[in-house]
Design a protein around this motif. Structure first.
Motif, short mmCIF file in Angstrom:
data_model
loop_
_atom_site.label_atom_id
_atom_site.label_comp_id
_atom_site.label_asym_id
_atom_site.label_seq_id
_atom_site.Cartn_x
_atom_site.Cartn_y
_atom_site.Cartn_z
N TYR A 74 5.55 -9.11 -48.65
CA TYR A 74 6.40 -8.36 -49.97
C TYR A 74 6.37 -9.11 -51.33
O TYR A 74 6.77 -9.04 -52.23
CB TYR A 74 7.61 -8.16 -49.59
CG TYR A 74 8.18 -6.74 -49.08
CD1 TYR A 74 7.86 -5.59 -49.85
CD2 TYR A 74 8.62 -6.53 -47.71
CE1 TYR A 74 8.31 -4.33 -49.35
CE2 TYR A 74 8.89 -5.39 -47.02
CZ TYR A 74 8.75 -4.18 -47.89
OH TYR A 74 8.88 -2.86 -47.28
N GLY A 75 5.86 -10.53 -50.75
CA GLY A 75 5.69 -11.40 -51.87
C GLY A 75 7.04 -12.26 -52.26
O GLY A 75 6.96 -12.96 -53.29
N TYR A 76 7.90 -12.33 -51.39
CA TYR A 76 9.09 -12.89 -51.67
C TYR A 76 9.02 -14.47 -51.37
O TYR A 76 9.65 -15.31 -51.86
CB TYR A 76 10.31 -12.57 -50.62
CG TYR A 76 10.71 -11.13 -50.91
CD1 TYR A 76 10.70 -10.64 -52.17
CD2 TYR A 76 11.27 -10.31 -49.85
CE1 TYR A 76 11.14 -9.38 -52.38
CE2 TYR A 76 11.42 -8.99 -49.93
CZ TYR A 76 11.37 -8.49 -51.32
OH TYR A 76 12.00 -7.09 -51.54
N ILE A 77 7.77 -14.73 -50.46
CA ILE A 77 7.39 -16.16 -50.10
C ILE A 77 5.66 -16.24 -50.37
O ILE A 77 5.19 -15.21 -50.39
CB ILE A 77 7.71 -16.69 -48.88
CG1 ILE A 77 7.07 -15.83 -47.71
CG2 ILE A 77 9.23 -16.79 -48.71
CD1 ILE A 77 7.22 -16.57 -46.42
N PRO A 78 5.21 -17.39 -51.02
CA PRO A 78 4.07 -17.49 -51.17
C PRO A 78 3.11 -17.36 -50.16
O PRO A 78 3.42 -17.69 -49.06
CB PRO A 78 3.85 -18.75 -52.16
CG PRO A 78 4.77 -19.66 -51.42
CD PRO A 78 6.00 -18.76 -51.20
N GLY A 79 1.73 -17.02 -50.38
CA GLY A 79 0.60 -17.00 -49.60
C GLY A 79 0.28 -15.51 -48.95
O GLY A 79 -0.85 -15.55 -48.28
N GLY A 80 1.07 -14.51 -49.26
CA GLY A 80 0.79 -13.05 -48.80
C GLY A 80 0.34 -13.25 -47.37
O GLY A 80 0.93 -13.37 -46.53
N GLU A 81 -0.74 -12.49 -47.22
CA GLU A 81 -1.14 -11.94 -45.89
C GLU A 81 -1.62 -13.35 -44.97
O GLU A 81 -1.44 -13.26 -43.91
CB GLU A 81 -2.52 -11.20 -45.96
CG GLU A 81 -3.02 -10.52 -44.59
CD GLU A 81 -4.31 -9.54 -44.81
OE1 GLU A 81 -4.99 -9.44 -43.90
OE2 GLU A 81 -4.37 -9.08 -45.94
N ALA A 82 -2.23 -14.30 -45.68
CA ALA A 82 -2.38 -15.69 -45.07
C ALA A 82 -1.20 -16.14 -44.32
O ALA A 82 -1.21 -16.60 -43.31
CB ALA A 82 -3.16 -16.55 -45.75
N THR A 83 -0.24 -16.21 -45.24
CA THR A 83 1.18 -16.76 -44.54
C THR A 83 1.76 -15.67 -43.48
O THR A 83 2.20 -16.19 -42.66
CB THR A 83 2.18 -16.72 -45.76
OG1 THR A 83 1.63 -17.84 -46.77
CG2 THR A 83 3.46 -17.30 -45.23
N ALA A 84 1.84 -14.67 -43.76
CA ALA A 84 2.02 -13.58 -42.74
C ALA A 84 1.40 -13.72 -41.16
O ALA A 84 2.13 -13.69 -40.16
CB ALA A 84 1.76 -12.18 -43.05
#
Length: 220
Positions: A74-84
């Motif tokens: 959702y963009g609440y924390i940085p990194g997007g799909e990679a972070t997920a």
């Protein structure tokens, strides 16, 4: 599409968590108040309680992995799909570690692994409170309701610690009962311990209810 599936899983895990808590508490109460049951049978049921308690640990790992993954998408924390994806991999390893701790809990190395597991939860609580207060990720585009949700999740974990502390008297007394047999005094201690642990559990349920309300209401 993937976010919708993760949200569904996030909700399902909450039900799984609460269901596990109810089963654990119900069975533990039965064991605690079954004075006339042969101790061997009570001990067998208590071991079953410890096995079921593992499901609460699974739920904690799943929620602590799914939540940040959804927040990243959702963009609440940085990194997007990679972070997920990173949180998904982290969650899988953590899940395996929790299972290993459970299987080896009666061994010498299991006690060491258990200490590491407990320490990691204290670290997670500190991180959750750090993000909730803005000490960590203060510049992230995270809504206030989500920070409140993280703070409440930390409170849920603190209640888990409180339940563990309340149960110290149970395990000490249970060991005495295993060696010397149950007495009216030891049975009374077990019952009092159940009441104390359940009191903390009720508070835990209050925090989980608050998390649900905040997630639906989303106050800014």
């Amino acid at each position: 599409m993937i976010v919708a599936w993760l949200l569904a899983a996030h909700i399902a895990v909450l039900g799984y968590w609460l269901g596990s808590e109810f089963v654990i508490n119900s069975t533990y109460r039965y064991v605690s108040y079954s004075d006339r049951m042969p101790f061997e049978e009570r001990s067998r049921l208590m071991e079953h309680v410890m096995h079921v308690d593992q499901h609460v640990r699974y739920a904690l790992v799943l929620q602590a992995s799914l939540g940040p993954a959804i927040a990243a998408l959702y963009g609440y924390i940085p990194g997007g799909e990679a972070t997920a994806i990173g949180f998904g991999i982290f969650g899988a390893f953590w899940f395996g570690f929790v299972e290993l701790v459970h299987r080896l809990r009666h061994s010498r190395i299991g006690k060491t692994l258990g200490a590491i597991d407990r320490t990691s939860r204290y670290v997670l609580m500190a991180v959750l409170l750090g993000v909730a207060t803005g000490l960590i990720g203060g510049a992230w585009d995270m809504p206030q309701w989500l920070r409140w949700k993280l703070a409440l999740f930390a409170c849920v974990m603190m209640c888990g610690v409180g339940i563990r502390l309340a149960l110290i008297a149970h395990f000490r007394t249970w060991a005495i009962m295993a060696r010397e047999g149950p007495t009216d005094e030891t049975n009374a201690i077990i019952k009092r311990t159940y009441v104390r642990a359940t009191s903390v559990l009720l508070l835990l349920w209050v925090f989980i209810t608050a998390i649900t309300v905040v997630s639906i209401w989303k106050p800014m």
